[in-house]
Design a protein around this motif. Structure first.
Motif, short mmCIF file in Angstrom:
data_model
loop_
_atom_site.label_atom_id
_atom_site.label_comp_id
_atom_site.label_asym_id
_atom_site.label_seq_id
_atom_site.Cartn_x
_atom_site.Cartn_y
_atom_site.Cartn_z
N LYS A 26 2.36 -9.38 -8.64
CA LYS A 26 3.29 -10.51 -8.61
C LYS A 26 4.37 -10.33 -9.68
N ASP A 27 5.43 -11.11 -9.53
CA ASP A 27 6.54 -11.02 -10.48
C ASP A 27 6.06 -11.50 -11.84
N GLN A 28 6.42 -10.76 -12.91
CA GLN A 28 5.96 -11.11 -14.25
C GLN A 28 7.11 -11.04 -15.24
N SER A 51 14.10 -9.94 -19.86
CA SER A 51 13.11 -10.79 -19.21
C SER A 51 12.23 -11.50 -20.24
N PRO A 77 11.15 -13.89 -14.82
CA PRO A 77 10.29 -12.80 -14.31
C PRO A 77 11.11 -11.67 -13.65
N VAL A 78 10.48 -10.50 -13.59
CA VAL A 78 11.08 -9.32 -12.92
C VAL A 78 10.36 -9.10 -11.61
N LYS A 79 11.11 -8.74 -10.57
CA LYS A 79 10.54 -8.53 -9.24
C LYS A 79 9.46 -7.43 -9.30
N ALA A 80 8.31 -7.70 -8.68
CA ALA A 80 7.18 -6.74 -8.75
C ALA A 80 7.37 -5.57 -7.80
N VAL A 125 14.30 -12.32 -11.15
CA VAL A 125 14.14 -13.34 -10.10
C VAL A 125 15.14 -14.46 -10.37
#
Length: 767
Positions: free
Chosen positions: A586-588, A684, A690-693, A766
């Motif tokens: 997932k995005d984190q 971030s 968050p950054v796209k996973a 994101v």
């Protein structure tokens, strides 16, 4: 007034007045003539020489018509012939040849010599006397009696006849002397013949001296060797040394070694023979001579000129690798067209297991050449390449010369493996020594410290291999024709396994194709969940394990055939070893997927950034190299300079410590392509966005926020594809490299070119 006497024909014998000569008489007509002369003509007989010696029954026209009236002085009888001593009396001219009742008869007129100019006669006699003295080996031409008579002042008439008797003249020339009645004319003829003989003697002497020099040198060498042999025998030394020397000389004479090598071997051989067998140096010299003579100096193999057959061999041995095969075929085509071509220095660069070494073997097979290999992994000593000086104990040639001896020809395919694994220390820099080997302009005169003589490597087809191009020194890299072999895609691996790996392992384990059934889906399952590599080495080992377990099942459990399934794979190989699609679920915040290019191919790296209260320090962990540390500093400074733009409080940088970590801390990491990844992770982290996973990125960043191009895009793309990532941010300067990306990767991965950090953040965060 004519007179008649018994007639005898001689074969090539001319008798002059006052000359005594012994002749063997055997023909029936001649025997009758001699008998008739002794009985009825007071031992008088006329002798005439035949024009053609082979005639047994000559006629009037077959003999010279000027001959000699002779007296029979002595007769000795043998079984089939008479040996008769004749004495010449006068010149005679044959008028008629008749058949008498007892023998052949010749009617002749007596011919008398006549004197000519007296002053000229005296001058000619003096000149002849002087010419005789000037002749080399005068004793061959003058009898003792004639020499005494010359000293007393012999008459010109007698001189002209007696001198000719022992002079080496043809029968036709002597007949001319017999027919010439003028004394001065005969003296002039004699003077001319003496001058001719003098010139011939000089030429003979010159020829004899030349021959003698050659014979003398050979005899001298033979004499000295025999003497040395005898001395050694007396001293009790082993004479095996002499046999070795003789064999070496014979080998030198029978083979077309270069002249400078023959000269060097003979010099060393002379030293070898002078030393006693017990001397330690004899073994050193003999070993050196053996190396010189065992090296290929002229031996070659004929290259395969059939381009279609060569292409078939390359295709049969390797799947894909289009660029490499094209380059090899170009080399073959140009060589065939020009009939002479300096061998290029090809360097195959790629991760382990992609087929670099086996490709070199296939090239040798396609060309029909011998194949030799030298691995440079861990080589630190320059002497490994150039050899040791012969003054050192246990000196040997370098590995290049050793490889050439092993090949036995001057045009093998020479594989130099692990070119990027050389190191340097106090013993020298082997990579610098390789410059001479791998430079087409220099290697025709390669110098090995042990051999000492120049060795021609220009006809060798060198193929070098390396995992990581950056580890090859720039000067050496400049001399190489770089051909990159990238990682294989999953589909390529399936084809390689099906066409090459599986048949090979079935054969090695004694299995028939019907005994082991494995579908392409199961091979793909093995590739994705039991191997994680750029090449196919681990895949081959995995297939080998399945084959061994199949053999065990057939023999132990009495099964006729095994069909591979997921359940059976897990039973035999254990649980899945690799997590396919290794990416963030997932995005984190503060976690970005970066792409790396290692010596083992492409890989993905999770770069994590975190902040906490502190004094504004930057902490880096994960065994990062200097380049990545600099990238982290640049990324942090860029964010501090553009904090307001990304809605970050500038005071946070003074109150917070920043920690950047790259997982798998035990693995060293370095390279100029983590700048954008670290920058994104920091933005971030500080902005809490968050950054796209499902996104990965690669590129270097500058203080001004520009994204710089990187290398290894194909490897990195394949790694992202393997991990299930569907979007990759790449520097705009790398768009040209997209042509090298396999189509199956392009179909499932979206590439976004970026030129600034702003574009990176817009695509990665994101929104």
């Amino acid at each position: 007034m004519s007179q008649t006497y018994p007639l005898v024909c001689t074969k090539g014998v001319i008798i002059f007045p006052d000359q005594e000569i012994v002749i063997d008489v055997g023909r029936e007509a001649s025997l009758k003539a001699v008998e008739n002369a002794r009985d009825n003509y007071e031992d008088k007989v006329v002798l005439f020489s035949q024009v053609k010696l082979q005639q047994e029954n000559p006629t009037f026209d077959d003999i010279y018509h000027v001959g000699t009236l002779c007296e029979i002085r002595h007769v000795r009888k043998f079984e089939n012939f008479l040996r008769i001593k004749f004495r010449g009396l006068d010149r005679v001219e044959l008028k008629e040849w008749s058949k008498g009742s007892l023998s052949d008869m010749g009617t002749v007129d007596i011919l008398h010599s006549y004197r000519q100019d007296e002053v000229e006669e005296v001058a000619l006699v003096r000149m002849i006397a002087g010419a005789f003295e000037a002749l080399p080996h005068v004793e061959k031409f003058l009898s003792k009696e004639l020499m005494i008579e010359l000293s007393k002042g012999i008459g010109a008439d007698v001189l002209s006849d007696k001198a000719v008797q022992t002079f080496p003249l043809l029968t036709e020339r002597k007949q001319e002397y017999l027919e010439t009645l003028g004394i001065n004319d005969r003296l002039e003829m004699l003077l001319a013949d003496m001058e001719k003989e003098k010139r011939m003697s000089e030429v003979e002497q010159k020829i004899n001296e030349t021959v003698k020099e050659r014979i003398d040198q050979g005899q001298k060498d033979y004499y000295l060797r025999e003497k040395m042999h005898a001395i050694r025998e007396e001293l009790g030394d082993v004479v095996e040394q002499d046999k070795d020397a003789e064999q070496i000389r014979k080998r030198l004479d029978e083979n077309p070694y270069p002249d400078y090598i023959k000269k060097k071997v003979k010099e060393e051989l002379a030293r070898y023979e002078m030393l006693p067998m017990a001397s330690g140096e004899t073994g050193v010299i003999k070993t050196y001579i053996d190396w010189l003579m065992d090296l290929p100096w002229w031996q070659t193999t004929q290259d395969n000129e059939d381009l279609s057959a060569a292409q078939d061999i390359l295709d049969a041995d390797h799947y894909g690798l289009k660029k490499v095969k094209e380059r090899i075929m170009e080399y073959l085509a140009v060589k065939q067209m020009t009939n002479s071509l300096k061998a290029p220095i090809i360097c195959l660069v790629g991760p382990p297991g992609v087929g670099k070494t086996s490709l070199a073997k296939s090239v040798a097979r396609a060309l029909g050449r011998k194949f030799v290999k030298m691995s440079l992994g861990g080589v630190r000593d320059e002497a490994e390449i150039r050899g040791h000086r012969r003054t050192y104990l246990g000196a040997l040639p370098g590995r290049i010369i050793q490889g050439m001896k092993k090949a036995g020809t001057i045009n093998p395919v020479f594989l130099i493996d692990e070119l990027d694994k050389m190191a340097s220390d106090y013993k020298g820099d082997p990579s610098s020594a390789m410059l001479e080997v791998l430079d087409p302009e220099q290697n025709s005169l390669f110098s090995d410290h042990y051999i000492e003589e120049a060795y021609d490597l220009s006809k060798v087809l060198f193929i070098a291999t390396a995992n990581y191009l950056e580890n090859i020194p720039p000067a050496l890299r400049d001399r190489l024709e770089i051909i990159e072999l990238s990682s294989y895609t999953d589909i390529e691996k399936v084809n390689i396994a099906r066409q090459h790996l599986l048949p090979k392992q079935l054969l090695e384990n004694g299995l028939k194709p019907s005994q082991l059934k494995i579908s392409d889906d199961m091979i793909l399952y093995l590739i994705r969940y039991y191997t994680r590599e750029a090449g196919v080495r681990q895949l081959e080992r995995t297939i080998a394990t399945i084959c061994r377990k199949t053999v065990l099942a057939i023999l132990k459990d009495k099964k006729k055939s095994i069909t591979i399934s997921k359940k059976l794979i897990k039973e035999w190989l254990g649980n899945e070893k690799v997590e396919y699609g290794k990416k963030e679920k997932k995005d984190q915040v503060g976690t970005v997927t970066g792409l790396a290019y290692t010596s083992f191919g492409g890989d993905i790296l999770q770069i994590e950034a975190n902040k906490f209260e502190g004094k504004g320090n930057l902490i880096l962990t994960g065994q990062l190299g200097d380049v990545m540390k600099e990238s982290a500093s640049i990324a942090l400074d860029f964010i501090r300079a553009h904090a307001k733009e990304y809605k970050i409080d500038p005071k946070m940088f003074e109150k917070m410590d920043v920690h950047i970590h790259v997982p798998e801390g035990a693995v060293p990491k370095d390279g100029p392509s983590a700048g954008v990844t670290m920058t994104t992770a920091l933005v971030s982290c500080f902005s809490e966005i968050p950054v796209k996973a499902n996104l990965a990125m690669t590129g270097e960043v500058t203080l001004r926020g520009n994204v710089l191009p990187i290398g290894g895009l194909k490897e990195k793309s394949l790694a992202a594809h393997r991990s299930g990532i569907d979007t990759i941010l790449i520097p705009k300067g790398n768009v040209k490299d997209l042509d090298d990306i396999p189509e199956e990767v392009k179909e499932s991965v979206h590439f976004i070119p970026v030129s600034t950090v702003k574009q990176v953040l817009n695509a990665a965060l994101v929104q």
